[in-house]
Design a protein around this motif. Structure first.
Motif, PDB file in Angstrom:
ATOM      1  N   MET A 175       0.828  -1.200   0.000  1.00 40.00           N
ATOM      2  CA  MET A 175       0.000   0.000   0.000  1.00 40.00           C
ATOM      3  C   MET A 175       0.867   1.258   0.000  1.00 40.00           C
ATOM      4  SD  MET A 175      -2.963  -0.985   2.728  1.00 40.00           S
ATOM      5  CE  MET A 175      -4.133  -2.320   2.463  1.00 40.00           C
ATOM      6  N   ASN A 176       1.900   1.246   0.801  1.00 37.81           N
ATOM      7  CA  ASN A 176       2.806   2.394   0.862  1.00 37.81           C
ATOM      8  C   ASN A 176       3.430   2.649  -0.508  1.00 37.81           C
ATOM      9  OD1 ASN A 176       4.065   4.267   2.964  1.00 37.81           O
ATOM     10  ND2 ASN A 176       5.902   3.474   1.960  1.00 37.81           N
ATOM     11  N   GLY A 177       3.865   1.563  -1.151  1.00 40.06           N
ATOM     12  CA  GLY A 177       4.444   1.698  -2.482  1.00 40.06           C
ATOM     13  C   GLY A 177       3.433   2.171  -3.508  1.00 40.06           C
ATOM     14  N   ALA A 178       2.196   1.708  -3.379  1.00 40.62           N
ATOM     15  CA  ALA A 178       1.160   2.131  -4.322  1.00 40.62           C
ATOM     16  C   ALA A 178       0.873   3.621  -4.192  1.00 40.62           C
ATOM     17  CB  ALA A 178      -0.116   1.323  -4.088  1.00 40.62           C
ATOM     18  N   LEU A 179       0.846   4.131  -2.968  1.00 40.34           N
ATOM     19  CA  LEU A 179       0.639   5.565  -2.790  1.00 40.34           C
ATOM     20  C   LEU A 179       1.747   6.370  -3.464  1.00 40.34           C
ATOM     21  CD1 LEU A 179      -0.600   5.913   0.901  1.00 40.34           C
ATOM     22  CD2 LEU A 179      -1.922   6.268  -1.191  1.00 40.34           C
ATOM     23  N   ILE A 180       2.979   5.904  -3.328  1.00 39.35           N
ATOM     24  CA  ILE A 180       4.100   6.613  -3.965  1.00 39.35           C
ATOM     25  C   ILE A 180       3.953   6.582  -5.481  1.00 39.35           C
ATOM     26  CG2 ILE A 180       6.578   6.466  -4.405  1.00 39.35           C
ATOM     27  CD1 ILE A 180       6.899   5.618  -1.448  1.00 39.35           C
ATOM     28  N   ALA A 181       3.622   5.415  -6.021  1.00 38.37           N
ATOM     29  CA  ALA A 181       3.470   5.305  -7.476  1.00 38.37           C
ATOM     30  C   ALA A 181       2.342   6.202  -7.980  1.00 38.37           C
ATOM     31  CB  ALA A 181       3.212   3.844  -7.854  1.00 38.37           C
ATOM     32  N   ILE A 182       1.228   6.202  -7.273  1.00 43.19           N
ATOM     33  CA  ILE A 182       0.093   7.043  -7.674  1.00 43.19           C
ATOM     34  C   ILE A 182       0.454   8.518  -7.558  1.00 43.19           C
ATOM     35  CG2 ILE A 182      -2.260   7.728  -7.048  1.00 43.19           C
ATOM     36  CD1 ILE A 182      -2.683   4.777  -6.156  1.00 43.19           C
ATOM     37  N   ALA A 197      -1.130  10.811   3.255  1.00 45.19           N
ATOM     38  CA  ALA A 197       0.043  10.364   4.013  1.00 45.19           C
ATOM     39  C   ALA A 197       0.156  11.100   5.340  1.00 45.19           C
ATOM     40  CB  ALA A 197       1.305  10.578   3.184  1.00 45.19           C
ATOM     41  N   ASP A 198      -0.171  12.383   5.339  1.00 51.87           N
ATOM     42  CA  ASP A 198      -0.145  13.157   6.584  1.00 51.87           C
ATOM     43  C   ASP A 198      -1.129  12.580   7.599  1.00 51.87           C
ATOM     44  OD1 ASP A 198       1.726  14.807   5.434  1.00 51.87           O
ATOM     45  OD2 ASP A 198       0.296  16.402   4.940  1.00 51.87           O
ATOM     46  N   ARG A 199      -2.293  12.197   7.099  1.00 49.93           N
ATOM     47  CA  ARG A 199      -3.305  11.642   8.003  1.00 49.93           C
ATOM     48  C   ARG A 199      -2.955  10.217   8.440  1.00 49.93           C
ATOM     49  NH1 ARG A 199      -6.678  14.725   4.316  1.00 49.93           N
ATOM     50  NH2 ARG A 199      -6.886  12.901   2.963  1.00 49.93           N
ATOM     51  N   ILE A 200      -2.303   9.471   7.587  1.00 50.84           N
ATOM     52  CA  ILE A 200      -1.901   8.100   7.929  1.00 50.84           C
ATOM     53  C   ILE A 200      -0.850   8.093   9.028  1.00 50.84           C
ATOM     54  CG2 ILE A 200      -0.673   6.055   7.064  1.00 50.84           C
ATOM     55  CD1 ILE A 200      -2.049   6.632   4.335  1.00 50.84           C
ATOM     56  N   GLY A 201       0.105   9.006   8.922  1.00 50.55           N
ATOM     57  CA  GLY A 201       1.201   9.052   9.885  1.00 50.55           C
ATOM     58  C   GLY A 201       2.334   8.107   9.495  1.00 50.55           C
ATOM     59  N   PRO A 202       3.323   7.930  10.372  1.00 48.78           N
ATOM     60  CA  PRO A 202       4.472   7.080  10.064  1.00 48.78           C
ATOM     61  C   PRO A 202       4.049   5.646   9.754  1.00 48.78           C
ATOM     62  CG  PRO A 202       4.873   8.400  12.024  1.00 48.78           C
ATOM     63  CD  PRO A 202       3.428   8.570  11.703  1.00 48.78           C
ATOM     64  N   VAL A 203       4.685   5.070   8.752  1.00 45.92           N
ATOM     65  CA  VAL A 203       4.397   3.695   8.351  1.00 45.92           C
ATOM     66  C   VAL A 203       5.583   2.823   8.758  1.00 45.92           C
ATOM     67  CG1 VAL A 203       3.930   2.128   6.428  1.00 45.92           C
ATOM     68  CG2 VAL A 203       2.975   4.458   6.428  1.00 45.92           C
ATOM     69  N   CYS A 212      16.699  -3.388   4.557  1.00 43.85           N
ATOM     70  CA  CYS A 212      15.663  -2.633   3.840  1.00 43.85           C
ATOM     71  C   CYS A 212      15.007  -1.600   4.746  1.00 43.85           C
ATOM     72  CB  CYS A 212      14.605  -3.587   3.297  1.00 43.85           C
ATOM     73  SG  CYS A 212      15.217  -4.749   2.069  1.00 43.85           S
ATOM     74  N   GLN A 213      14.624  -0.489   4.159  1.00 43.58           N
ATOM     75  CA  GLN A 213      13.963   0.574   4.903  1.00 43.58           C
ATOM     76  C   GLN A 213      12.661   0.965   4.203  1.00 43.58           C
ATOM     77  OE1 GLN A 213      16.903   3.706   5.162  1.00 43.58           O
ATOM     78  NE2 GLN A 213      17.906   2.756   6.928  1.00 43.58           N
ATOM     79  N   THR A 214      11.750   1.514   4.979  1.00 50.07           N
ATOM     80  CA  THR A 214      10.455   1.931   4.437  1.00 50.07           C
ATOM     81  C   THR A 214      10.530   3.382   3.984  1.00 50.07           C
ATOM     82  OG1 THR A 214       9.354   0.459   6.017  1.00 50.07           O
ATOM     83  CG2 THR A 214       7.994   2.135   4.922  1.00 50.07           C
ATOM     84  N   PRO A 215      10.274   3.660   2.704  1.00 51.70           N
ATOM     85  CA  PRO A 215      10.321   5.050   2.253  1.00 51.70           C
ATOM     86  C   PRO A 215       9.173   5.869   2.809  1.00 51.70           C
ATOM     87  CG  PRO A 215       9.559   3.618   0.486  1.00 51.70           C
ATOM     88  CD  PRO A 215       9.968   2.716   1.604  1.00 51.70           C
ATOM     89  N   ALA A 216       9.487   7.059   3.315  1.00 49.27           N
ATOM     90  CA  ALA A 216       8.454   7.995   3.757  1.00 49.27           C
ATOM     91  C   ALA A 216       7.873   8.678   2.519  1.00 49.27           C
ATOM     92  CB  ALA A 216       9.045   9.033   4.700  1.00 49.27           C
ATOM     93  N   ILE A 217       6.577   8.791   2.472  1.00 45.94           N
ATOM     94  CA  ILE A 217       5.907   9.181   1.228  1.00 45.94           C
ATOM     95  C   ILE A 217       6.236  10.612   0.788  1.00 45.94           C
ATOM     96  CG2 ILE A 217       3.647   9.601   0.183  1.00 45.94           C
ATOM     97  CD1 ILE A 217       2.654   7.159   1.787  1.00 45.94           C
ATOM     98  N   ARG A 218       6.078  11.595   1.672  1.00 47.61           N
ATOM     99  CA  ARG A 218       6.315  12.989   1.258  1.00 47.61           C
ATOM    100  C   ARG A 218       7.752  13.211   0.765  1.00 47.61           C
ATOM    101  NH1 ARG A 218       3.445  17.616   1.516  1.00 47.61           N
ATOM    102  NH2 ARG A 218       1.371  17.566   2.500  1.00 47.61           N
ATOM    103  N   PRO A 219       8.771  12.823   1.532  1.00 48.37           N
ATOM    104  CA  PRO A 219      10.140  13.026   1.044  1.00 48.37           C
ATOM    105  C   PRO A 219      10.427  12.280  -0.249  1.00 48.37           C
ATOM    106  CG  PRO A 219      10.140  12.572   3.399  1.00 48.37           C
ATOM    107  CD  PRO A 219       8.752  12.298   2.910  1.00 48.37           C
ATOM    108  N   TYR A 220       9.882  11.072  -0.376  1.00 49.82           N
ATOM    109  CA  TYR A 220      10.133  10.295  -1.589  1.00 49.82           C
ATOM    110  C   TYR A 220       9.505  10.973  -2.805  1.00 49.82           C
ATOM    111  CZ  TYR A 220      11.216   6.081  -4.243  1.00 49.82           C
ATOM    112  OH  TYR A 220      11.755   5.194  -5.152  1.00 49.82           O
ATOM    113  N   LEU A 221       8.285  11.444  -2.645  1.00 49.43           N
ATOM    114  CA  LEU A 221       7.633  12.131  -3.758  1.00 49.43           C
ATOM    115  C   LEU A 221       8.345  13.434  -4.106  1.00 49.43           C
ATOM    116  CD1 LEU A 221       3.825  11.603  -3.036  1.00 49.43           C
ATOM    117  CD2 LEU A 221       5.178  10.618  -4.890  1.00 49.43           C
TER     118      LEU A 221
END
Length: 232
Positions: A175-182, A197-203, A212-221
């Motif tokens: 799901m996290n990856g899908a949000l980034i792709a979208i 992503a702001d409403r979801i909070g840290p993943v 492996c690390q989880t990409p944070a959505i705002r910085p990645y985008l």
């Protein structure tokens, strides 16, 4: 080439070092440890202009039946999307037990005529890897080159926002990856994804015994769109 010849090549290309890496990633014991570079070389024997698509698809079916991780990954790389029926893809999906194979199968299904139908089905399915497969497929469908309108993706943004934090581990990662792709498709979708992503909070994803690390959505985008601006 016969199936026996191909499977023997796979076995010979495996390495203990790569196998141990795959074990740490949770790919299961039934793996030779064939690198993705070597799988790519094998793929070239079957995919491309003038290649026998029917033979490649039949070999893919046989590879899948082995249950071997490397063989199944190669199967997703050489099968012809026009020759594997939806029911066969569904049967393969039912046997996926790790995130890497889910992503590989998603990459294959993205090239079929039934990709959107399976994305809708699998993202609603119970089970960690069925959902991972669905959201990995959605990520593929969101990649540049897709002619789908923003409206096709917006409902998924809202759905992911509601479900992500309660989802199983590898489904959550999908799901996290899908949000980034979208969010990489358009400025409009980027804004929707960032607010979600702001409403979801840290993943937080459990990646096991890996680096492996989880990409944070705002910085990645932000980085993604900065690269787009440079290319433009």
């Amino acid at each position: 080439m016969t199936f026996d010849d191909l499977f023997a090549q796979l076995r010979a290309l495996g390495s203990e070092q790569t196998r141990n890496t795959y074990l740490r990633h949770g790919f299961g014991d039934n793996t030779f440890g064939v690198s993705y570079a070597h799988l790519g070389v094998l793929k070239k024997q079957f995919v491309g202009r003038g290649k026998d698509k029917a033979l490649a698809t039949q070999l893919a079916r046989q590879l899948w039946q082995t249950g071997n991780h490397d063989a199944r990954t190669l199967a997703t790389m050489i099968a012809d999307p026009q020759q594997l029926a939806p029911a066969e893809a569904e049967a393969w999906a039912a046997e996926v037990r790790n995130h890497a194979l889910a992503d590989a199968l998603a990459g294959f299904v993205a090239g079929t005529d039934y990709a959107w139908a399976k994305a809708a089905e699998w993202t609603e399915a119970p089970g960690e890897y069925a959902q991972r497969l669905g959201y990995a497929l959605l990520s593929r469908l969101a990649l540049p080159g897709s002619t789908a309108p923003d409206d096709a993706f917006a409902p998924y943004v809202a759905r992911i926002e509601q479900r992500l934090q309660a989802a199983p581990n590898r489904a959550k990662e999908g799901m996290n990856g899908a949000l980034i792709a979208i969010g990489g498709r358009s400025e409009n979708l980027r804004r929707q994804v960032e607010l979600a992503a702001d409403r979801i909070g840290p993943v937080v994803i459990d990646h096991g015994d890996t680096a492996c690390q989880t990409p944070a959505i705002r910085p990645y985008l932000a980085k993604m769109w900065a690269r787009k601006a440079v290319k433009a």
